[in-house]
Design a protein around this motif. Structure first.
Motif, PDB file in Angstrom:
ATOM      1  N   ARG A 105      36.207 -30.835 -14.917  1.00 57.43           N
ATOM      2  CA  ARG A 105      36.029 -32.360 -15.454  1.00 57.43           C
ATOM      3  C   ARG A 105      34.437 -32.519 -15.556  1.00 57.43           C
ATOM      4  NH1 ARG A 105      38.745 -37.592 -12.654  1.00 57.43           N
ATOM      5  NH2 ARG A 105      37.264 -39.164 -13.745  1.00 57.43           N
ATOM      6  N   ARG A 106      33.853 -33.343 -16.549  1.00 53.03           N
ATOM      7  CA  ARG A 106      32.599 -33.519 -16.995  1.00 53.03           C
ATOM      8  C   ARG A 106      32.344 -34.867 -17.035  1.00 53.03           C
ATOM      9  NH1 ARG A 106      29.921 -29.040 -18.472  1.00 53.03           N
ATOM     10  NH2 ARG A 106      28.634 -29.961 -19.904  1.00 53.03           N
ATOM     11  N   GLU A 125      42.370 -32.754  -9.579  1.00 55.17           N
ATOM     12  CA  GLU A 125      43.539 -32.822  -9.936  1.00 55.17           C
ATOM     13  C   GLU A 125      43.868 -34.237 -10.675  1.00 55.17           C
ATOM     14  OE1 GLU A 125      46.220 -30.473  -9.086  1.00 55.17           O
ATOM     15  OE2 GLU A 125      44.515 -29.388  -8.341  1.00 55.17           O
ATOM     16  N   PRO A 126      44.916 -34.339 -11.271  1.00 58.83           N
ATOM     17  CA  PRO A 126      45.407 -35.334 -12.128  1.00 58.83           C
ATOM     18  C   PRO A 126      45.631 -36.697 -11.294  1.00 58.83           C
ATOM     19  CG  PRO A 126      46.529 -33.647 -13.181  1.00 58.83           C
ATOM     20  CD  PRO A 126      45.938 -33.043 -11.781  1.00 58.83           C
ATOM     21  N   VAL A 148      33.124 -39.162  -7.468  1.00 67.37           N
ATOM     22  CA  VAL A 148      33.922 -37.759  -7.916  1.00 67.37           C
ATOM     23  C   VAL A 148      35.163 -37.638  -7.092  1.00 67.37           C
ATOM     24  CG1 VAL A 148      31.685 -36.764  -7.976  1.00 67.37           C
ATOM     25  CG2 VAL A 148      32.801 -36.382  -6.012  1.00 67.37           C
ATOM     26  N   ALA A 149      35.862 -36.862  -7.854  1.00 67.39           N
ATOM     27  CA  ALA A 149      37.422 -36.602  -6.940  1.00 67.39           C
ATOM     28  C   ALA A 149      37.021 -36.354  -5.534  1.00 67.39           C
ATOM     29  CB  ALA A 149      38.111 -35.425  -7.671  1.00 67.39           C
ATOM     30  N   ARG A 150      38.165 -36.694  -4.736  1.00 63.76           N
ATOM     31  CA  ARG A 150      37.824 -36.682  -3.289  1.00 63.76           C
ATOM     32  C   ARG A 150      37.651 -35.167  -2.711  1.00 63.76           C
ATOM     33  NH1 ARG A 150      42.173 -39.835  -0.663  1.00 63.76           N
ATOM     34  NH2 ARG A 150      40.647 -41.400  -0.421  1.00 63.76           N
ATOM     35  N   SER A 151      38.700 -34.196  -3.482  1.00 59.71           N
ATOM     36  CA  SER A 151      38.561 -32.888  -3.141  1.00 59.71           C
ATOM     37  C   SER A 151      37.258 -32.508  -3.506  1.00 59.71           C
ATOM     38  CB  SER A 151      39.610 -32.014  -3.840  1.00 59.71           C
ATOM     39  OG  SER A 151      39.381 -32.279  -5.262  1.00 59.71           O
ATOM     40  N   ALA A 152      36.445 -32.581  -4.492  1.00 51.56           N
ATOM     41  CA  ALA A 152      35.293 -32.181  -4.997  1.00 51.56           C
ATOM     42  C   ALA A 152      34.233 -32.735  -3.940  1.00 51.56           C
ATOM     43  CB  ALA A 152      34.893 -32.565  -6.232  1.00 51.56           C
TER      44      ALA A 152
END
Length: 163
Positions: A105-106, A125-126, A148-152
């Motif tokens: 993702r960018r 993840e989606p 940003v996504a939680r996992s990142a």
């Protein structure tokens, strides 16, 4: 050419086993091109960064959750270096997560201080929820907050690139 292995957070015996496994798995690759593998043990798991020319974008990072022995780490590195090569113990049951695509993702951003534009690169993840995370502007190094996504965010597995 060369293979550089950086290893931290483990005993000297475990380090020797992990390095030997990684070296054996990348022997063909490192004869042709330079490689760097960074391994950091945290608890019973490992944080791994592999930088080599056969990986899209050169660099990939991933986690090998614990308890992970030297063989699981070496298998995960071999699989990251050559995703097409079969690695028996790198199956999902071995507990490692797939390498992060460095061109995942960018998200474009603009620094509030200097106005420099940059893109935040991470894998998600989606429909994964977003949360605030600190990021240093690659132009002026001012620390700001971005979504940003939680996992990142949890693994600090994202980077900011200049536009």
């Amino acid at each position: 050419m060369s293979l550089k292995i950086l290893c931290a957070g483990c005993s000297s015996e475990e380090r020797a086993l992990v390095e030997a496994g990684v070296r054996a798995g990348l022997v063909e690759h490192s004869r042709r091109d330079p490689w760097t593998v960074s391994l950091v043990k945290f608890g019973t798991g490992w944080s791994v960064t592999v930088d080599g020319p056969t990986i899209k974008g050169r660099r990939t990072s991933f986690m090998v959750p614990g308890p992970a022995g030297p063989q699981a780490v070496a298998d995960a590195v071999r699989s990251a270096a050559d995703p097409c090569a079969p690695v028996a113990s790198a199956a999902p049951s071995a507990g490692w997560t797939a390498p992060v695509d460095p061109e995942g993702r960018r998200d474009p951003h603009k620094c509030d201080l200097c106005g420099g534009q940059y893109v935040l690169v991470y894998d998600a993840e989606p429909n994964e929820p977003l949360e605030d995370a600190p990021v240093a502007c690659p132009h002026c190094w001012q620390i700001g907050k971005v979504q940003v996504a939680r996992s990142a965010s949890i693994g600090r597995d994202y980077r900011a690139d200049k536009l």
